[in-house]
Design a protein around this motif. Structure first.
Motif, PDB file in Angstrom:
ATOM      1  N   VAL A 124      -6.659   7.033  -7.272  1.00  0.00           N
ATOM      2  CA  VAL A 124      -6.822   7.121  -5.812  1.00  0.00           C
ATOM      3  C   VAL A 124      -5.621   6.440  -5.162  1.00  0.00           C
ATOM      4  CG1 VAL A 124      -8.291   6.559  -3.837  1.00  0.00           C
ATOM      5  CG2 VAL A 124      -9.331   7.017  -6.074  1.00  0.00           C
ATOM      6  N   PRO A 125      -4.643   7.202  -4.650  1.00  0.00           N
ATOM      7  CA  PRO A 125      -3.518   6.559  -3.967  1.00  0.00           C
ATOM      8  C   PRO A 125      -4.011   5.915  -2.673  1.00  0.00           C
ATOM      9  CG  PRO A 125      -3.028   8.867  -4.484  1.00  0.00           C
ATOM     10  CD  PRO A 125      -4.502   8.667  -4.672  1.00  0.00           C
ATOM     11  N   GLN A 126      -3.416   4.780  -2.353  1.00  0.00           N
ATOM     12  CA  GLN A 126      -3.850   4.074  -1.133  1.00  0.00           C
ATOM     13  C   GLN A 126      -2.664   3.402  -0.463  1.00  0.00           C
ATOM     14  OE1 GLN A 126      -6.218   0.221  -1.144  1.00  0.00           O
ATOM     15  NE2 GLN A 126      -7.879   1.670  -0.767  1.00  0.00           N
ATOM     16  N   GLY A 127      -2.627   3.529   0.879  1.00  0.00           N
ATOM     17  CA  GLY A 127      -1.595   2.832   1.655  1.00  0.00           C
ATOM     18  C   GLY A 127      -2.256   1.710   2.429  1.00  0.00           C
ATOM     19  N   GLY A 128      -2.265   1.853   3.761  1.00  0.00           N
ATOM     20  CA  GLY A 128      -2.857   0.819   4.614  1.00  0.00           C
ATOM     21  C   GLY A 128      -4.365   0.889   4.714  1.00  0.00           C
ATOM     22  N   ASN A 129      -4.965   1.895   4.097  1.00  0.00           N
ATOM     23  CA  ASN A 129      -6.429   2.060   4.068  1.00  0.00           C
ATOM     24  C   ASN A 129      -7.036   2.167   5.466  1.00  0.00           C
ATOM     25  OD1 ASN A 129      -8.864   2.449   2.809  1.00  0.00           O
ATOM     26  ND2 ASN A 129      -9.251   0.286   2.424  1.00  0.00           N
ATOM     27  N   THR A 130      -6.384   2.945   6.332  1.00  0.00           N
ATOM     28  CA  THR A 130      -6.941   3.166   7.674  1.00  0.00           C
ATOM     29  C   THR A 130      -7.480   4.592   7.827  1.00  0.00           C
ATOM     30  OG1 THR A 130      -4.820   3.889   8.625  1.00  0.00           O
ATOM     31  CG2 THR A 130      -5.295   1.528   8.697  1.00  0.00           C
ATOM     32  N   SER A 131      -7.649   5.277   6.718  1.00  0.00           N
ATOM     33  CA  SER A 131      -8.143   6.663   6.775  1.00  0.00           C
ATOM     34  C   SER A 131      -9.438   6.748   7.576  1.00  0.00           C
ATOM     35  CB  SER A 131      -8.390   7.182   5.363  1.00  0.00           C
ATOM     36  OG  SER A 131      -9.118   8.393   5.412  1.00  0.00           O
ATOM     37  N   MET A 132      -9.555   7.807   8.353  1.00  0.00           N
ATOM     38  CA  MET A 132     -10.768   8.027   9.145  1.00  0.00           C
ATOM     39  C   MET A 132     -11.750   8.935   8.393  1.00  0.00           C
ATOM     40  SD  MET A 132     -10.978   6.818  12.299  1.00  0.00           S
ATOM     41  CE  MET A 132      -9.988   5.933  13.490  1.00  0.00           C
TER      42      MET A 132
ATOM     43  N   CYS B 153      -1.238   0.874   9.139  1.00  0.00           N
ATOM     44  CA  CYS B 153      -1.058   2.079   8.309  1.00  0.00           C
ATOM     45  C   CYS B 153       0.372   2.098   7.770  1.00  0.00           C
ATOM     46  CB  CYS B 153      -1.379   3.347   9.092  1.00  0.00           C
ATOM     47  SG  CYS B 153      -0.295   3.674  10.490  1.00  0.00           S
ATOM     48  N   GLU B 154       0.572   2.801   6.663  1.00  0.00           N
ATOM     49  CA  GLU B 154       1.875   2.806   5.990  1.00  0.00           C
ATOM     50  C   GLU B 154       2.437   4.217   5.963  1.00  0.00           C
ATOM     51  OE1 GLU B 154       1.054   0.867   2.238  1.00  0.00           O
ATOM     52  OE2 GLU B 154       0.315  -0.935   3.278  1.00  0.00           O
ATOM     53  N   ILE B 155       3.757   4.304   5.856  1.00  0.00           N
ATOM     54  CA  ILE B 155       4.389   5.614   6.003  1.00  0.00           C
ATOM     55  C   ILE B 155       3.939   6.589   4.896  1.00  0.00           C
ATOM     56  CG2 ILE B 155       6.568   5.039   4.817  1.00  0.00           C
ATOM     57  CD1 ILE B 155       6.203   7.198   8.008  1.00  0.00           C
TER      58      ILE B 155
ATOM     59  N   GLY C 212       0.978   6.788   3.688  1.00  0.00           N
ATOM     60  CA  GLY C 212      -0.309   7.304   4.169  1.00  0.00           C
ATOM     61  C   GLY C 212      -0.103   8.256   5.337  1.00  0.00           C
ATOM     62  N   ASN C 213       0.847   7.931   6.217  1.00  0.00           N
ATOM     63  CA  ASN C 213       1.142   8.818   7.360  1.00  0.00           C
ATOM     64  C   ASN C 213       1.611  10.178   6.855  1.00  0.00           C
ATOM     65  OD1 ASN C 213       2.743   6.020   8.970  1.00  0.00           O
ATOM     66  ND2 ASN C 213       0.626   6.636   9.147  1.00  0.00           N
ATOM     67  N   LEU C 214       2.498  10.150   5.865  1.00  0.00           N
ATOM     68  CA  LEU C 214       3.003  11.420   5.319  1.00  0.00           C
ATOM     69  C   LEU C 214       1.886  12.179   4.611  1.00  0.00           C
ATOM     70  CD1 LEU C 214       6.325   9.923   3.998  1.00  0.00           C
ATOM     71  CD2 LEU C 214       6.218  11.930   5.498  1.00  0.00           C
ATOM     72  N   SER C 215       1.073  11.443   3.872  1.00  0.00           N
ATOM     73  CA  SER C 215       0.037  12.116   3.073  1.00  0.00           C
ATOM     74  C   SER C 215      -1.073  12.688   3.923  1.00  0.00           C
ATOM     75  CB  SER C 215      -0.533  11.137   2.041  1.00  0.00           C
ATOM     76  OG  SER C 215       0.519  10.707   1.201  1.00  0.00           O
ATOM     77  N   THR C 216      -1.226  12.167   5.157  1.00  0.00           N
ATOM     78  CA  THR C 216      -2.229  12.753   6.061  1.00  0.00           C
ATOM     79  C   THR C 216      -1.564  13.630   7.118  1.00  0.00           C
ATOM     80  OG1 THR C 216      -2.107  10.786   7.473  1.00  0.00           O
ATOM     81  CG2 THR C 216      -3.848  10.809   5.821  1.00  0.00           C
TER      82      THR C 216
ATOM     83  N   ALA D 123       0.052  12.584   9.662  1.00  0.00           N
ATOM     84  CA  ALA D 123      -0.528  11.954  10.848  1.00  0.00           C
ATOM     85  C   ALA D 123       0.083  12.510  12.143  1.00  0.00           C
ATOM     86  CB  ALA D 123      -0.307  10.441  10.770  1.00  0.00           C
ATOM     87  N   GLY D 124      -0.737  12.488  13.185  1.00  0.00           N
ATOM     88  CA  GLY D 124      -0.300  12.988  14.499  1.00  0.00           C
ATOM     89  C   GLY D 124       0.004  11.832  15.429  1.00  0.00           C
ATOM     90  N   GLY D 125      -0.978  11.418  16.212  1.00  0.00           N
ATOM     91  CA  GLY D 125      -0.780  10.290  17.118  1.00  0.00           C
ATOM     92  C   GLY D 125      -0.339  10.723  18.499  1.00  0.00           C
TER      93      GLY D 125
ATOM     94  N   ILE E  30       1.970  11.050  -5.920  1.00  0.00           N
ATOM     95  CA  ILE E  30       2.097   9.824  -5.117  1.00  0.00           C
ATOM     96  C   ILE E  30       3.480   9.798  -4.485  1.00  0.00           C
ATOM     97  CG2 ILE E  30       2.114   7.307  -5.149  1.00  0.00           C
ATOM     98  CD1 ILE E  30       0.157   7.320  -7.402  1.00  0.00           C
ATOM     99  N   ILE E  31       3.518   9.780  -3.175  1.00  0.00           N
ATOM    100  CA  ILE E  31       4.788   9.657  -2.453  1.00  0.00           C
ATOM    101  C   ILE E  31       5.253   8.203  -2.588  1.00  0.00           C
ATOM    102  CG2 ILE E  31       5.879   9.719  -0.170  1.00  0.00           C
ATOM    103  CD1 ILE E  31       3.835  11.937   0.575  1.00  0.00           C
ATOM    104  N   THR E  32       6.496   8.016  -3.054  1.00  0.00           N
ATOM    105  CA  THR E  32       6.994   6.639  -3.201  1.00  0.00           C
ATOM    106  C   THR E  32       8.082   6.309  -2.176  1.00  0.00           C
ATOM    107  OG1 THR E  32       8.352   7.515  -4.998  1.00  0.00           O
ATOM    108  CG2 THR E  32       6.380   6.261  -5.615  1.00  0.00           C
TER     109      THR E  32
END
Ligand code: FAD
Ligand code: MLT
Ligand code: ZN
Length: 465
Positions: A63-71, A136-138, A140-144, A146-148, A202-204
């Protein structure tokens, strides 16, 4: 297995005590409580690669994890105690900033707010911006994808990336860190990993686009009657100000009330109460006084046209941040207020008013007590059509209605040609729901891609597909 991983990442790369493990095993909303076999925190691409190779050979799920802010529970393991969390937060180096190429090359664990600062220090703008940017981490942003709040002008994360470095599910490293704006040498593989929610690799690291830094930003809160006036206002402002309108966020009164109630220091933006508000930002290369005058004049025109009831223009940076605080604290305030059912949906911008009207009517008929907290990125047609429980209702009863409430909202979205996940992804929250709304052929193609890249199904199983 743990000792094999320890030999790669060292003691600092393992999270071991129950107390330390907890934040990694539960999602931001507190909806998913998982149990990981091991939590590993590699610090380099080589360590990620060796960790994945070991796990892949043993066919252990990752389970890859970044900042763990997934909704949507995307970064939370299941409850089996067999999956390994690979958390990227220690991979947080900025490898290069190239102002002439307008790029920066950064590692997956860089926190978004830090990258905004790095760009700013180089005299550039990295425009991705969202409420969770402090954690949140980049990767995670790339993997989702993200919009914003900057999408209206700068696009989703997908549009902000030029190259990627990815550890594949067998541990090999795809070195695609190219900083090119033109590269037509076949399929654009990076876009497979953007928005894949950790199911393909996993994006590094990534090469990100930088933009010219606007000299001034004028910010205002405009009161409107509702979504129809908000959409009309957007059209009018873009007619007069063009692409200088860089943010356009919709807040019905209930959102302002939630923030005023739960977030200390927040203030009502205008003297009177209004049914709804739009937070507008105009970015300009002129001086702040000129930017403010441009926005003021445009909003004045909208008042005359009957679209805006009243407006407050930020007169200082502190006032600007206070207006943004009303918007960015909605999720936190809604969480503090109690449980909610979230619908991160999108429809064509022109159909946003219909979404409010039809979903609101259908919900009111069946669940008259439900509190609709529908706000967000109206400029992108992306509304967080969230529902909070009434004070009288018990949380269990509220959640028992969940599937039906989802279908009421999603059926309207679908009928309007929309999407049931605009920017948060599917994760585990919408993994089953998507089958009801997405073309079976598209799902089949997605499964085929997954099988090709991850034949043993070890990358984030139970998410997306
Ligand atoms: P995580 O939550 O750790 O992971 C998210 C997904 O990506 C998971 O599936 C995970 O497995 C995968 N993943 C993480 N890192 C990697 C990696 N390096 N390689 C491969 N896969 C990986 N989202 C928006 O789009 N717009 C918003 O406006 C927005 N506002 C938010 C406001 C708040 C207060 C909160 C809590 C969340 C908000 N979100 C928003 C959702 C969330 O912040 C984003 O989805 C963010 O992009 C996730 O980043 P993260 O580092 O926390 O990822
Ligand atoms: C936001 O835009 O604030 C979040 O994406 C919305 C949410 O909490 O649903
Ligand atoms: Zn959002």
């Amino acid at each position: 297995m743990k000792e094999e991983l320890r030999a790669i990442v060292g003691d600092r790369g393992l999270v071991e005590t129950a107390h330390e493990r907890e934040p990694y095993e539960v999602d931001w909303r507190g909806q998913y409580h998982g149990k990981a076999a091991i939590i590993v925190r590699p610090a380099t691409t080589d360590e990620v690669s060796r960790v994945v190779q070991v796990l892949s050979e043993a066919r252990i799920a990752i389970v890859p994890q970044g900042g763990n802010t997934s909704m949507c529970g995307g970064a939370t393991p299941d409850g089996s105690g067999t999956q390994v969390i690979v958390n990227l937060s220690r991979m947080n180096k900025v490898r290069a900033v190239d102002p002439n190429n307008n790029t920066m090359t950064v590692e997956a664990g860089c926190v978004l707010a830090e990258l905004q600062r790095v760009a700013n220090d180089a005299g550039r703008l990295f425009p991705l911006s969202l409420g969770a940017e402090g954690s949140c981490e980049i990767g995670g942003n790339l993997s989702t994808n993200a919009g914003g709040t900057g999408v209206l002008r700068y696009g989703n994360t997908r549009e902000l990336v030029l190259g990627l470095e990815v550890v594949l599910p067998d541990g090999r490293v795809w070195e695609g860190l190219r900083g090119l704006r033109k590269d037509n040498t076949g399929y654009d593989l990076k876009h497979l990993f953007v928005g894949a929610e950790g199911t393909l690799g996993i994006i590094t690291a990534a090469v990100l686009k930088l933009f010219p830094k606007p000299r001034a930003m004028a910010t205002a809160m405009a009161a409107v009657d509702g979504p129809a006036q908000a959409v009309a206002l957007l059209g009018k402002l873009r007619e007069t100000c063009g692409d200088r309108i860089t943010a356009f966020e919709f807040l019905p009164r209930i959102c302002v009330d939630l923030v005023l109630t739960h977030i200390r220091g927040s203030r009502d933006p205008l003297p009177a109460r209004h049914p709804a508000y739009v937070l507008v930002e105009l970015s300009d290369n002129a001086e702040i006084a000129v930017a403010n005058a441009t926005l003021e004049e445009a909003l004045g025109g909208a008042v005359e046209a009957g679209l805006v009831r009243d407006a407050a223009l930020a007169a200082s940076e502190a006032q600007r941040l206070a207006l943004w605080g009303l918007r960015e604290n909605i999720s936190e305030a809604q969480k503090l207020d109690g449980v909610s059912i979230k619908h991160d949906v999108s429809v064509p911008v022109s159909r946003v008013p219909e979404l409010y009207e039809r979903a609101g009517k259908a919900l009111a008929e069946k669940y008259p007590d439900i509190r609709i907290v529908a706000f967000g990125h109206v400029g992108d047609g992306n509304i967080h059509y969230n529902c909070s429980k009434s004070e009288r209702q018990a949380a269990e009863d509220f959640f028992r209605q969940g599937a039906d409430v989802n279908h009421i909202v999603y059926d309207v979205v679908h009928a309007l040609g929309g999407s049931i996940s605009a920017e948060h992804g599917l994760g585990q929250l919408k993994r089953d729901e998507i089958k009801r709304y997405k073309d079976p052929l598209e799902l089949e193609l997605m499964r085929n891609i997954k099988k090709t890249l991850d034949p043993h199904g070890i990358m984030n199983p139970g998410k997306v597909l």
